[in-house]
Design an enzyme around this catalytic site. Sequence first.
Site, PDB file in Angstrom:
ATOM      1  N   GLN A 146       0.750  -1.214   0.006  1.00 33.24           N
ATOM      2  CA  GLN A 146      -0.137  -0.028  -0.008  1.00 33.24           C
ATOM      3  C   GLN A 146       0.701   1.412  -0.078  1.00 33.24           C
ATOM      4  O   GLN A 146       0.203   2.450  -0.223  1.00 33.24           O
ATOM      5  CB  GLN A 146      -0.834   0.077   1.206  1.00 33.24           C
ATOM      6  CG  GLN A 146      -0.296   0.264   2.403  1.00 33.24           C
ATOM      7  CD  GLN A 146      -1.230   0.041   3.972  1.00 33.24           C
ATOM      8  OE1 GLN A 146      -1.574  -1.006   4.206  1.00 33.24           O
ATOM      9  NE2 GLN A 146      -1.648   1.203   4.329  1.00 33.24           N
ATOM     10  N   CYS A 152      -5.355   0.628   3.664  1.00 32.83           N
ATOM     11  CA  CYS A 152      -5.352  -0.980   3.829  1.00 32.83           C
ATOM     12  C   CYS A 152      -6.696  -1.509   3.743  1.00 32.83           C
ATOM     13  O   CYS A 152      -6.767  -2.605   3.043  1.00 32.83           O
ATOM     14  CB  CYS A 152      -4.751  -1.256   5.293  1.00 32.83           C
ATOM     15  SG  CYS A 152      -5.935  -0.112   6.496  1.00 32.83           S
ATOM     16  N   HIS A 286      -6.229  -0.963  11.587  1.00 34.38           N
ATOM     17  CA  HIS A 286      -5.445  -1.611  10.123  1.00 34.38           C
ATOM     18  C   HIS A 286      -6.594  -2.571   9.793  1.00 34.38           C
ATOM     19  O   HIS A 286      -7.377  -3.186  10.366  1.00 34.38           O
ATOM     20  CB  HIS A 286      -4.057  -2.233  10.465  1.00 34.38           C
ATOM     21  CG  HIS A 286      -3.276  -2.697   9.365  1.00 34.38           C
ATOM     22  ND1 HIS A 286      -3.137  -1.917   8.377  1.00 34.38           N
ATOM     23  CD2 HIS A 286      -2.684  -3.644   9.160  1.00 34.38           C
ATOM     24  CE1 HIS A 286      -2.319  -2.596   7.574  1.00 34.38           C
ATOM     25  NE2 HIS A 286      -2.027  -3.707   7.881  1.00 34.38           N
ATOM     26  N   ASN A 307      -0.807  -9.326   4.587  1.00 36.11           N
ATOM     27  CA  ASN A 307      -0.611  -7.818   4.843  1.00 36.11           C
ATOM     28  C   ASN A 307      -0.817  -7.189   3.436  1.00 36.11           C
ATOM     29  O   ASN A 307      -0.442  -7.904   2.322  1.00 36.11           O
ATOM     30  CB  ASN A 307       0.401  -7.607   5.956  1.00 36.11           C
ATOM     31  CG  ASN A 307      -0.073  -6.346   6.545  1.00 36.11           C
ATOM     32  OD1 ASN A 307      -0.688  -5.780   6.285  1.00 36.11           O
ATOM     33  ND2 ASN A 307       0.880  -6.094   7.505  1.00 36.11           N
TER      34      ASN A 307
END
Length: 343
Positions: A146, A152, A286, A307
């Site tokens: 990102q 996110c 997040h 992630n």
Amino acid sequence: MASITLLILAIILSFRTSGATSRGGLFEASAVTEKHEQWMARFHRVYSEESEKTNRFEIFKKNLEFVERHNMNTNITYKLDVNQFSDLTEEEFRARYTGVVVPEGVTRISSPDSDKKVSFRHENVSETGESMDWRQEGAVTSVKNQGQCGVCWAFSAVAAVEGITKIEKGELISLSEQQLVDCGRDINYGCKGWIMSEAFQYIINNQGITSEDNYPYLASQQTCSSTDPVAATISSYETVPSNDEEELLKAVSQQPVSVTIDGAGLEFQQYKSGIFDGDCGTDPNHAVAIIGYGVSEEGINYWLLKNSWGETWGENGYMRIMRGVDAPEGKCGLARYAYYPLA
Ligand SMILES: *[C@@H]1O[C@H](CO)[C@@H](O)[C@H](O)[C@H]1NC(C)=O
Ligand SMILES: *[C@@H]1O[C@H](CO)[C@@H](O)[C@H](O)[C@H]1NC(C)=O
């Protein structure tokens, strides 16, 4: 033969000696300076001003010490390492690289105090098996990054849509986060936080989302441009009952799931490998995708997270994190807000 044995012995000895030396000198300024230089080279960091470099060096030093102290501990289930975030304070990191905001009024989720459970598609799943890894089913695209933009939520939502598209339609297509960032919110939010359920709602309303190739990621909000051709569609999305890892397990056994998490702590920031059990709260800041679960060789249950911080964070961009913890919210609050799309 003897000379080979000697050679091996010499190598072992020199390895041990150098290991001991670097450990002994760990917190000495010159050793840290050297590590900072190596780190700058590795992550292509350039500081334009000497004062900035001094300032960043001090933060790096604190983070390095934090990492080394943690790793010296023998009773740990996970390791830390310096990474691309190691010259940032916890506050800077949180502001730049996370990005979930649960908007007021997102109350479709059953609250912790409510005993009324929302019905969901996977509620009657009885066989979840000991492990699942959606990567092995070809339902997970490679790890994305990102960058310095708090979106996110877009990466988390896209990972879940990519997953269900592969599962239902048989094709793994990398989809466009940028489209969500540019077109999915009616206000100019820039790189600010948002929530995955709203991203799914946008994809439903828009009758699809285009591919990453067609609408590549730029790490900043731009004007919404053409989103044709559509690469994937979803018909709806559902919420996993809040604060219940058992329910979450049922959902993840069927498809990758979007969740929020507290990912802002120093340990999470510099996680390297193993099963994460570090300090964190349960308030979301997040978002990630849960793409599987399993049991480690030591018998520890874990979730597998994808992630969006690139491959230099964690286990090539992934994290294993404690599953089935004492708190109903799950480790770092990962069981509070969980959503998945339906094809
Ligand atoms: C190791 O860590 C676990 C979990 O935090 C704890 O229960 C245990 O008491 C620790 N053991 C030692 C020897 O410190
Ligand atoms: C799960 O089972 C219950 C009881 O049989 C049923 O009422 C419910 O509709 C089922 N849920 C789904 C999503 O099929």
